[in-house]
Enzyme design. Sequence first.
Site, mmCIF file in Angstrom:
data_model
loop_
_atom_site.group_PDB
_atom_site.id
_atom_site.type_symbol
_atom_site.label_atom_id
_atom_site.label_comp_id
_atom_site.label_asym_id
_atom_site.label_seq_id
_atom_site.Cartn_x
_atom_site.Cartn_y
_atom_site.Cartn_z
ATOM 1 N N HIS A 40 -3.375 -3.189 8.996
ATOM 2 C CA HIS A 40 -2.762 -4.527 9.069
ATOM 3 C C HIS A 40 -3.605 -5.470 9.939
ATOM 4 O O HIS A 40 -3.071 -6.328 10.636
ATOM 5 C CB HIS A 40 -1.310 -4.446 9.563
ATOM 6 C CG HIS A 40 -0.398 -3.824 8.544
ATOM 7 N ND1 HIS A 40 0.091 -4.523 7.469
ATOM 8 C CD2 HIS A 40 0.065 -2.552 8.423
ATOM 9 C CE1 HIS A 40 0.842 -3.704 6.724
ATOM 10 N NE2 HIS A 40 0.829 -2.506 7.279
ATOM 11 N N THR A 41 -4.887 -5.277 9.879
ATOM 12 C CA THR A 41 -5.801 -6.176 10.592
ATOM 13 C C THR A 41 -6.574 -7.055 9.607
ATOM 14 O O THR A 41 -7.133 -8.073 10.005
ATOM 15 C CB THR A 41 -6.845 -5.364 11.398
ATOM 16 O OG1 THR A 41 -7.375 -4.346 10.548
ATOM 17 C CG2 THR A 41 -6.234 -4.719 12.631
ATOM 18 N N ASP A 42 -6.588 -6.660 8.330
ATOM 19 C CA ASP A 42 -7.513 -7.359 7.410
ATOM 20 C C ASP A 42 -7.070 -8.775 7.063
ATOM 21 O O ASP A 42 -7.898 -9.593 6.679
ATOM 22 C CB ASP A 42 -7.812 -6.532 6.143
ATOM 23 C CG ASP A 42 -6.614 -6.286 5.244
ATOM 24 O OD1 ASP A 42 -5.476 -6.509 5.683
ATOM 25 O OD2 ASP A 42 -6.830 -5.868 4.089
ATOM 26 N N SER A 73 -1.989 3.948 -20.257
ATOM 27 C CA SER A 73 -2.235 4.824 -19.117
ATOM 28 C C SER A 73 -1.660 6.201 -19.373
ATOM 29 O O SER A 73 -0.487 6.335 -19.737
ATOM 30 C CB SER A 73 -1.604 4.251 -17.850
ATOM 31 O OG SER A 73 -1.629 5.240 -16.842
ATOM 32 N N LEU A 133 -2.843 5.045 -1.300
ATOM 33 C CA LEU A 133 -4.280 5.329 -1.417
ATOM 34 C C LEU A 133 -4.917 4.373 -2.415
ATOM 35 O O LEU A 133 -5.970 4.629 -2.984
ATOM 36 C CB LEU A 133 -4.512 6.792 -1.835
ATOM 37 C CG LEU A 133 -3.919 7.842 -0.901
ATOM 38 C CD1 LEU A 133 -4.185 9.239 -1.441
ATOM 39 C CD2 LEU A 133 -4.479 7.705 0.509
ATOM 40 N N SER A 136 -3.558 1.024 -7.247
ATOM 41 C CA SER A 136 -3.593 -0.258 -7.964
ATOM 42 C C SER A 136 -4.925 -0.981 -7.756
ATOM 43 O O SER A 136 -5.498 -1.499 -8.723
ATOM 44 C CB SER A 136 -2.405 -1.142 -7.576
ATOM 45 O OG SER A 136 -2.202 -1.138 -6.211
ATOM 46 N N ASP A 180 -8.711 -3.050 0.586
ATOM 47 C CA ASP A 180 -8.665 -2.026 -0.471
ATOM 48 C C ASP A 180 -9.729 -2.282 -1.530
ATOM 49 O O ASP A 180 -10.479 -1.383 -1.920
ATOM 50 C CB ASP A 180 -7.288 -2.007 -1.142
ATOM 51 C CG ASP A 180 -6.172 -1.793 -0.140
ATOM 52 O OD1 ASP A 180 -6.483 -1.404 0.999
ATOM 53 O OD2 ASP A 180 -5.013 -2.017 -0.496
ATOM 54 N N TYR A 230 5.723 -6.204 3.362
ATOM 55 C CA TYR A 230 4.333 -6.574 3.634
ATOM 56 C C TYR A 230 4.171 -8.075 3.860
ATOM 57 O O TYR A 230 3.606 -8.515 4.871
ATOM 58 C CB TYR A 230 3.464 -6.113 2.460
ATOM 59 C CG TYR A 230 1.985 -6.289 2.677
ATOM 60 C CD1 TYR A 230 1.241 -5.299 3.301
ATOM 61 C CD2 TYR A 230 1.336 -7.447 2.278
ATOM 62 C CE1 TYR A 230 -0.120 -5.453 3.486
ATOM 63 C CE2 TYR A 230 -0.022 -7.611 2.472
ATOM 64 C CZ TYR A 230 -0.740 -6.604 3.074
ATOM 65 O OH TYR A 230 -2.087 -6.764 3.267
HETATM 66 C C1 GLA Z 1 -2.467 -2.709 2.017
HETATM 67 C C2 GLA Z 1 -3.226 -3.994 1.709
HETATM 68 C C3 GLA Z 1 -4.460 -4.119 2.588
HETATM 69 C C4 GLA Z 1 -4.117 -3.912 4.053
HETATM 70 C C5 GLA Z 1 -3.268 -2.659 4.256
HETATM 71 C C6 GLA Z 1 -2.758 -2.521 5.676
HETATM 72 O O1 GLA Z 1 -3.219 -1.595 1.658
HETATM 73 O O2 GLA Z 1 -3.595 -4.046 0.363
HETATM 74 O O3 GLA Z 1 -5.066 -5.367 2.368
HETATM 75 O O4 GLA Z 1 -3.490 -5.035 4.591
HETATM 76 O O5 GLA Z 1 -2.139 -2.641 3.393
HETATM 77 O O6 GLA Z 1 -3.818 -2.293 6.534
#
Ligand code: GLA
Length: 393
Positions: A40-42, A73, A133, A136, A180, A230
């Site tokens: 949760h830093t991005d 799928s 993981l 998506s 991600d 989120y």
């Molecule tokens: C999800 C989001 C990322 C990031 C993480 C938490 O994976 O897609 O961008 O914010 O949560 O670190």
Amino acid sequence: MKEQLVNKFKEVFGEQETVIDSGDIQTFFAPGRVNLIGEHTDYNGGHVFPCALTIGTYAVIKKNPDKLLRFYSMNFQQIGVISSTIENLQYDKGDDWANYPKAVIWALEQKGYKIQQGMDILYYGNIPNQSGLSSSASIEVLTGYIVKELFHFNFDMVELAKICQYAENQFIGVNCGIMDQFAIAMGKKGYAIFLDTTNLTYEYAPLKLKGMKIVIANTNKKRGLGDSKYNERRKECETALLDLQSVANIQSLGELNEEEFEAYKSTIKDPICRKRAKHAVYENQRTIQAVEALKNNDIYLFGQLMNASHISLRDDYEVTGYELDTLVEAAWKQKGVFGSRMTGAGFGGCTVSVVDENLVERFIDEVGKEYEKKVGYKADFYVVDVGKGPERI
Ligand code: GLA
């Protein structure tokens, strides 16, 4: 594996004759990712430290002579084939997982990468769904990579990550950061990626984990970013930043170190937002220290920082919950565990642990037993390897 997928493709889409310009059947792969630290830093202008995995998503693709997109799928066979035109791509709840490839093709079109021909694509993923993981993001980056290769678009992989993030933000409606998509697009075997999300500068750091394994444990508690809190956490951080900006000349929480945060924190009016901001600031600093520790071969410190990350996500950011806490607390008690924490968005999903390779079996056994006893159902465990970015296979 490849042959099986191609056979399934023919079964689903039929053995159409190769029409001029439709080309041959091709196969591709894109990885999943695990974040080692920097959670949760991005979206707060901080650092992250993820790596790509060897598990991921496979696709079999063939252009079709129509302007139709057809997706299937093997993980959601009951949904069947989802069709869509290239023009007029719209989010449709009923299309379920297929909104991800649709989103990417929509985003590519928005950015001026026009696709003149339809495609039939079959997907198969061996990343557990909704586990945190990035199954998506793996589908997104894979789809973007396929389009890039098939239509010879010459954007680079960082641009691909950005397009996929744009797709997720604007089409899917999840305000995710870049981690991600970046980790998947830019993955490198044996390395984790130390990424500064403010300017996308990055460094590949060798994952020197001699005698250790990365073990992922899945709570099997279902979650999806869309229905998680989120976006709410993002807003809380934005509110905190606005308050801080009355005293500090900053554009993001990631610009502050711990001392600065402590000096300014009283300007954050809402105590909940103050806790969220504290996590963002401290987690960013922990990530910087963790990469330094890894470079110095100080895996003990690296593990301690992982543990501290979990505590902060539990107490200040409040995104863990009973299942993740149970897994992590059980892991901390085991011999041979250097560090363990939740990974990804949280609220369910997976934990990541660094474990002595000789004690992995025992770890899985003991943590698995304790989890099932307390939670009432089983966790799944994966001993993973660090993989590379998307490729044609
Ligand atoms: C999800 C989001 C990322 C990031 C993480 C938490 O994976 O897609 O961008 O914010 O949560 O670190």
